[in-house]
Design an enzyme around this catalytic site. Sequence first.
Site, PDB file in Angstrom:
ATOM      1  N   ARG A   4      -1.161  33.524  60.105  1.00  0.00           N
ATOM      2  CA  ARG A   4      -0.934  34.175  61.409  1.00  0.00           C
ATOM      3  C   ARG A   4      -0.916  33.149  62.540  1.00  0.00           C
ATOM      4  O   ARG A   4      -0.417  33.408  63.623  1.00  0.00           O
ATOM      5  CB  ARG A   4      -2.003  35.259  61.660  1.00  0.00           C
ATOM      6  CG  ARG A   4      -1.905  35.915  63.037  1.00  0.00           C
ATOM      7  CD  ARG A   4      -2.605  37.268  63.088  1.00  0.00           C
ATOM      8  NE  ARG A   4      -3.926  37.235  62.506  1.00  0.00           N
ATOM      9  CZ  ARG A   4      -5.002  36.715  63.082  1.00  0.00           C
ATOM     10  NH1 ARG A   4      -4.929  36.160  64.277  1.00  0.00           N
ATOM     11  NH2 ARG A   4      -6.167  36.747  62.470  1.00  0.00           N
ATOM     12  N   TYR A  63      17.188  46.440  78.376  1.00  0.00           N
ATOM     13  CA  TYR A  63      17.008  47.235  77.161  1.00  0.00           C
ATOM     14  C   TYR A  63      15.904  48.285  77.388  1.00  0.00           C
ATOM     15  O   TYR A  63      14.866  47.973  77.985  1.00  0.00           O
ATOM     16  CB  TYR A  63      16.662  46.279  76.013  1.00  0.00           C
ATOM     17  CG  TYR A  63      16.090  46.959  74.811  1.00  0.00           C
ATOM     18  CD1 TYR A  63      16.796  47.960  74.131  1.00  0.00           C
ATOM     19  CD2 TYR A  63      14.828  46.618  74.325  1.00  0.00           C
ATOM     20  CE1 TYR A  63      16.258  48.599  73.029  1.00  0.00           C
ATOM     21  CE2 TYR A  63      14.288  47.239  73.212  1.00  0.00           C
ATOM     22  CZ  TYR A  63      15.008  48.232  72.578  1.00  0.00           C
ATOM     23  OH  TYR A  63      14.478  48.865  71.484  1.00  0.00           O
ATOM     24  N   ASP A  74      15.840  37.007  78.609  1.00  0.00           N
ATOM     25  CA  ASP A  74      16.147  37.527  77.275  1.00  0.00           C
ATOM     26  C   ASP A  74      17.604  37.182  76.983  1.00  0.00           C
ATOM     27  O   ASP A  74      18.515  37.696  77.632  1.00  0.00           O
ATOM     28  CB  ASP A  74      15.907  39.048  77.266  1.00  0.00           C
ATOM     29  CG  ASP A  74      16.205  39.688  75.903  1.00  0.00           C
ATOM     30  OD1 ASP A  74      16.977  39.103  75.116  1.00  0.00           O
ATOM     31  OD2 ASP A  74      15.683  40.788  75.655  1.00  0.00           O
TER      32      ASP A  74
END
Length: 411
Positions: free
Chosen positions: A60, A113, A186
């Site tokens: 992780r 989005y 983005d």
Amino acid sequence: MQRFDPIESMARAHHEFGEHGGVNMSVEASTTFTVLKAETMPEIFHGQRGPEQGCYLYGRHFNPTVYVLGRQLAALEGTEAAYATASGMSAIAAAALQLVRHGDHVVVSDAIYGGTFALFHDYLPVRTGLSVSFVDMTDHAAVEAAITPKTRFVYVETFSNPTLKVADIPTLADIAHRHGAKLLVDNTFCPLVVSPAQLGADVVLHSLTKFVSGASDVIAGAVCASREFIMSLMDVTQGGLMLLGPTMDPFVAAKLSLRLPHLGLRMVEHGRRAKFFAEKLHARGEPVIYPGLASHPQHHVLERLANPGFGAGGVFALDLRTKARADRFMELLQNQDRFGLIAVSLGYFETLLSCSASSTSSELPVADQERAGISPGLVRVSIGYTGNVEQRWEQFAAALDGLGDAGDASP
Ligand code: PLP
């Protein structure tokens, strides 16, 4: 100064060979890693050693395969570092959370989005006390006016989803930086077409689920930024990625790593076909939105920002005014012509058709949809590259002709 060339940058990036001399890297399928000396372990925990020194701790935190993909993505965007995550949303959420404290303020594009809109409009304000101003990013005076002493970042999509407004990244970066804020971009809609970090963005975010995957087979995301920012995300007590844990599976990382070398070829073909359709639609007088058309309001901005040779992206939008007309049009294309698929997402090799207002922008209240320019009949088309483009256009045009005034009365 020589212009950044993302293809050259990726070609020069470190090539990881497989364990047995394989041309492709091996997949590191371990979640935990041994050390020769026990004292190395706390050094990795405290960030004194890490993947740069070949030291791994736990999957992780860093996994060697995911780490290599991160280096390739950093080369794609020309950033110092990058980290690949389990989804685009986790990359966006972790990057945003990393930069704010309770009571801070951010300025967010009003055309984004739906999931990102909900994150900033609904989720983060309630959970963290963040205050958010939604602004039209093409109105630079409004962006500047929205900034307060508590503003930590300005957030924009290079091409807005689904309205395809083009962000003037250097101007927005200049505004943000003058006020001590960062610019987060983005770049999901246009990898390779625009390189936001080269234009002043501090953090570049991706949903790799889209064009980078190209096969609609994995959900994945990325944060591309300075080494300092990426390492801060992995801090064991304060790192948004380390603690929220949206880890990418190493098998997914290996898969995506093999898609990057032909991303350029795919973007060029998506762009060539999208432009072909957009020009034909424009010639027919249809209300088409495509940044590659000279009539697009920010076409000149894109011409200034775009890397040469990659076109203007593989997505265009067509305003069919009503949901009934949009639905009928998509059904004709999918069910009668086998032209494409009624499905959300983008960047697939087949064409994907969706009516944004009732799907990926449905998180926006109707007033916000209207403000963002999303009509109930706006069809987003992510153009694929299967089949013959002329024949595909004939199908598309025939479906438009076949629409007549279907459902014109209903909103
Ligand atoms: N950013 C943009 C522009 C998107 O269109 C999407 C998904 O549609 C996302 C982020 C979220 O990505 P993911 O579905 O990989 O979490």
